[in-house]
Design a protein around this motif. Structure first.
Motif, mmCIF file in Angstrom:
data_model
loop_
_atom_site.group_PDB
_atom_site.id
_atom_site.type_symbol
_atom_site.label_atom_id
_atom_site.label_comp_id
_atom_site.label_asym_id
_atom_site.label_seq_id
_atom_site.Cartn_x
_atom_site.Cartn_y
_atom_site.Cartn_z
ATOM 1 N N SER A 494 0.838 -1.197 0.000
ATOM 2 C CA SER A 494 0.000 0.000 0.000
ATOM 3 C C SER A 494 0.870 1.242 0.000
ATOM 4 O O SER A 494 1.867 1.314 0.731
ATOM 5 N N GLN A 527 -11.668 -2.402 -1.037
ATOM 6 C CA GLN A 527 -10.918 -3.454 -1.703
ATOM 7 C C GLN A 527 -11.770 -4.677 -2.008
ATOM 8 O O GLN A 527 -11.464 -5.444 -2.911
ATOM 9 N N GLN A 561 -4.491 0.119 -4.034
ATOM 10 C CA GLN A 561 -5.591 0.130 -3.080
ATOM 11 C C GLN A 561 -6.628 -0.959 -3.372
ATOM 12 O O GLN A 561 -7.550 -1.158 -2.578
#
Length: 771
Positions: A494, A527, A561
């Motif tokens: 991330s 997600q 993401q």
């Protein structure tokens, strides 16, 4: 009293006696800069093939004391030279009435031997025949040197009071390619030093008695002329104002007194007023510019808070003088902002050749700042440190030191190793061994965090070891430069777990951010939502290749993401400029790593771009069921553009929206173009960014919009899943396709076997890729 005009414009210091240690050249800058010049002098080193010859004045006008100071200067210069037969060779000639070869350039092969020989040189005395010494070199060349095959540097150390001409032989030597530094001692005549020195003269004239400053000036000039690189890339050669002083004896008219004069041929004696003068010794100052190297200091980042004063202690240490009310923290922070969560932290420092010793020192200094600013007696955090290159070495096991001073001393002792940058190997080993006895099990185990600090790309694969580390319930954070951002984002999983710094001064500002991330619990965002996501990038000449690269980096960061796989999120990319090109379709890559690699390979096209043409391409050839889009799954297109070529895009973008596809426009530029407003439409589907470098600050807003669109209700017939102009009909929460003559099948994709097939045949389909 008659005036003396040239004395009026120069500062004159009258005195009866002058101490020989009075500074005759001073750099006029702040005390902090003086400290940086001194620190840089200690770390500068010249390692290149070059011949350096000292020509040292030992005449009576110099004197034995200044001769010893000349030797000290030569020894200090040798400390910064990599003396060996293949690199720097050093020789010395002493001159007064005649030149005397002390030792040729090929005599000694180490610093210790050269310095010992210079120390044993004996003062001779005599006239100052600088010109004869220069002519000696013109006849014989550099004794023991490599002739013109390597740069030749002559360092003349003298008071500039030659009893012969120096300009002509000095000019002839310079015409032969010899670089001449003129170094003054005692009370030099600067005009003669300027005649001796190479151009630019301000950079080749120094003062031996300010030895650290002069050594810095000598090495700075070598660095500036590319003879050799003598300092870290972070260090800079800069001009500084300075003053040079010359000691002169001048005659000054005091007044008139009565005197008696006789007249020849007569007995008369005449009385008259006669002028009376006195001789005085004065310093005359000359403004000049000195070029010195300064290196970043620990106080550059202004670490002391609440009005505290930063006091540097070498290259990477400092302490803060705090106001009385703000003495609780290491940086005058009151109260101290300690890490308040229960965690075990292992700092993993790159110690490879690619990182360099300077980068490794910066990483250690960062950890020390973090420890000083974040750990206290009641802190529940425990810290360890490991370094790696080809192998992992745990220098400070997690939890071994509870006392902050002991931990800092242990950090100081961690050495630089050099070698390959095997980050993946180090990650795997750190996950298995790095936490040692601190790796308790069950509910008693604290959160474990591995913080990677690197400036060098890995020479092995990192994705697999990173997954292995995360599978062991390790939180991965990373601190690095822009050059390794993409790798660190892939490694940590991330962009939110990566801290990027622009330079050494910016690095230490990341300490508070790291402290916050250590105790934060990241939210999953969207997600788990199904989504067909397409990025459309302006790759036209109006954007340019550098800005296009920044857009690529931005969309890579956004992609991190999302969970990329055929059942959750599909990602595609279209670029447009001189033409429109599908870099890769929605179903082309099944994993996030594959998508990230493909994004990096997307071409910059140049030429004139048309956003309208590109959007029609997306409508006809990308966001269709035939090209990988999934029925029943939300669809979003993110357009990144500088705004040029968007005038024809309003109608095509409306076609996409009418077909159930959300469109967001990210417009970059100081002025928001009206065409972009029309492209965004009446909905809140526009993000305005001032510069391409600022894109990263708008990532959260973009992700928020995409996640919002992913949760919107979906029309299963938009875009239509039916091929060959079949008609999509909604029915009981699903859909069916009514096919035209000659076609049949669930999506009208098969030709009819019988010519008299029913005119329309349908089939029910359940939504694919449900939410």
């Amino acid at each position: 009293m008659p005036s003396v005009p040239w004395l009026e414009v120069l500062f004159i210091f009258l005195f009866s006696g002058v101490h020989p240690s009075h500074p005759l050249q001073e750099v006029h800058v702040s005390r902090e800069t003086i400290g940086k010049i001194s620190a840089a002098s200690k770390m500068m080193q010249c390692s290149a093939a070059v011949d350096v010859l000292f020509l040292i004045d030992s005449s009576h006008s110099v004197g034995k004391g200044s001769f010893e100071r000349s030797k000290h200067f030569a020894i200090m210069v040798c400390d910064a030279l990599d003396i060996n037969p293949e690199k720097v060779r050093v020789g010395a000639i002493q001159f007064s009435s005649a030149p005397h070869l002390e030792f040729p350039l090929d005599s000694f092969s180490s610093q210790q031997e050269v310095k010992a020989k210079i120390k044993r040189m004996v003062f001779k005395g005599g006239r100052t025949e600088t010109g004869l010494a220069l002519k000696y070199l013109l006849r014989r060349g550099f004794p023991g040197g490599r002739n013109a095959s390597v740069p030749q540097i002559l360092i003349v150390i003298t008071d500039g009071r030659s009893q012969g001409q120096v300009a002509v032989p000095a000019k002839q030597l310079k015409e032969r390619g010899v670089t001449i530094f003129a170094v003054g001692v005692r009370f030099p005549r600067w005009e003669e030093l300027h005649r001796l020195a190479s151009e630019p003269r301000e950079q080749h004239v120094l003062m031996a008695e300010q030895v650290e400053d002069a050594t810095n000036g000598f090495l700075s000039t070598l660095s500036k002329s590319a003879v050799c690189t003598v300092a870290s890339p972070d260090c800079k050669v800069q001009p500084h104002p300075c003053e040079r002083k010359t000691l002169e004896t001048v005659r000054e008219l005091v007044g008139s007194v009565l005197c008696w004069r006789g007249s020849r041929g007569s007995d008369a004696v005449l009385a008259a007023l006669c002028p009376f003068s006195s001789w005085k010794r004065v310093f005359i100052t000359h403004p000049a510019t000195c070029y010195r190297t300064t290196c970043p200091g620990p106080c550059d980042s202004q670490p002391c808070q609440n009005g505290g004063t930063c006091v540097p202690e070498g290259l990477d240490r400092y302490h803060c003088l705090c106001p009385p009310a703000f003495g609780a923290g290491a940086n005058c922070a009151a109260p101290k902002l300690s890490v308040d969560c229960r965690i075990d932290v292992l700092f993993l420092l790159a110690s490879s050749a690619g990182t360099t010793p300077e980068g490794f020192l910066r990483a250690k200094a960062f950890v020390k700042r973090f420890v000083q600013a974040s750990l206290s007696e009641d802190s529940r955090a425990r810290v360890g440190v490991a370094r790696y290159s080809g192998e992992l070495a745990v220098a400070v096991p997690v939890g071994e030191y509870q006392d902050v001073p002991d931990l800092l001393r242990s950090l100081d002792a961690v050495p630089f190793s050099g070698g390959a940058t095997l980050t993946g190997r180090a990650l795997r080993r750190a996950a298995e061994l790095g936490f040692g006895s601190a790796a308790r099990t069950g509910q008693d185990r604290p959160r474990r965090v591995l913080v990677l600090l690197t400036e060098s790309p890995s020479q092995d694969e990192v994705a697999g070891p990173a997954r292995h580390a995360r599978a062991r319930e390790l939180l991965l954070l990373a601190v690095g430069t822009e050059a390794v951002r993409a790798e660190l984002e892939e490694l940590t999983g991330s962009p939110e777990r990566v801290l990027v710094y622009a330079g050494p001064q910016d690095l230490f500002r990341r300490v508070p951010e790291l402290r916050e991330k250590l105790c934060s619990r990241p939210q999953p965002g969207c997600q788990t939502q199904s989504l067909d996501l397409l990025f459309m990038l302006d790759a036209s000449a109006s954007v340019g290749p550098e800005n296009f690269a920044q857009m690529q980096s931005f969309v890579r960061s956004c992609t991190l993401q999302f969970e990329v796989n055929p059942d959750v999120t599909q990602v595609g990319l279209v670029v447009y400029g001189s033409q429109v090109q599908t870099a890769f379709g929605l179903d082309a890559h099944l994993t996030r790593a594959a998508v990230l690699r493909a994004m990096s390979q997307a071409p910059y096209l140049g030429g004139a771009g048309s956003a309208g043409t590109a959007l029609l391409h997306v409508y006809d050839k990308v966001m269709t069921i035939q090209r990988g889009a999934r029925p029943g799954v939300p669809k979003a297109v993110v357009v990144l553009t500088g705004g040029m070529g968007a005038e024809d895009a309003a109608v095509p973008v409306q076609k996409l929206r009418n077909n159930g596809i959300s469109v967001l426009v990210v417009g970059v530029g100081p002025v928001l173009r009206e065409a972009l407003r029309r492209l965004a439409g009446p909905r809140d589907a526009l993000i305005h960014v001032a510069t391409y470098a600022d894109l990263r600050y708008h990532q959260d807003a973009l992700i928020h919009w995409i996640c919002g669109e992913a949760k919107q209700p979906v029309n299963l017939c938009k875009p239509s899943p039916c091929l060959h102009e079949g008609t999509c009909v909604l029915q009981n929460g699903s859909y069916r396709c009514e096919c035209r003559d000659g076609w049949q099948g669930p999506h009208c994709g098969n030709r009819s076997l019988r010519g008299d097939a029913p005119k329309a045949r349908g089939s029910r389909r359940e939504p694919a890729g449900g939410q």
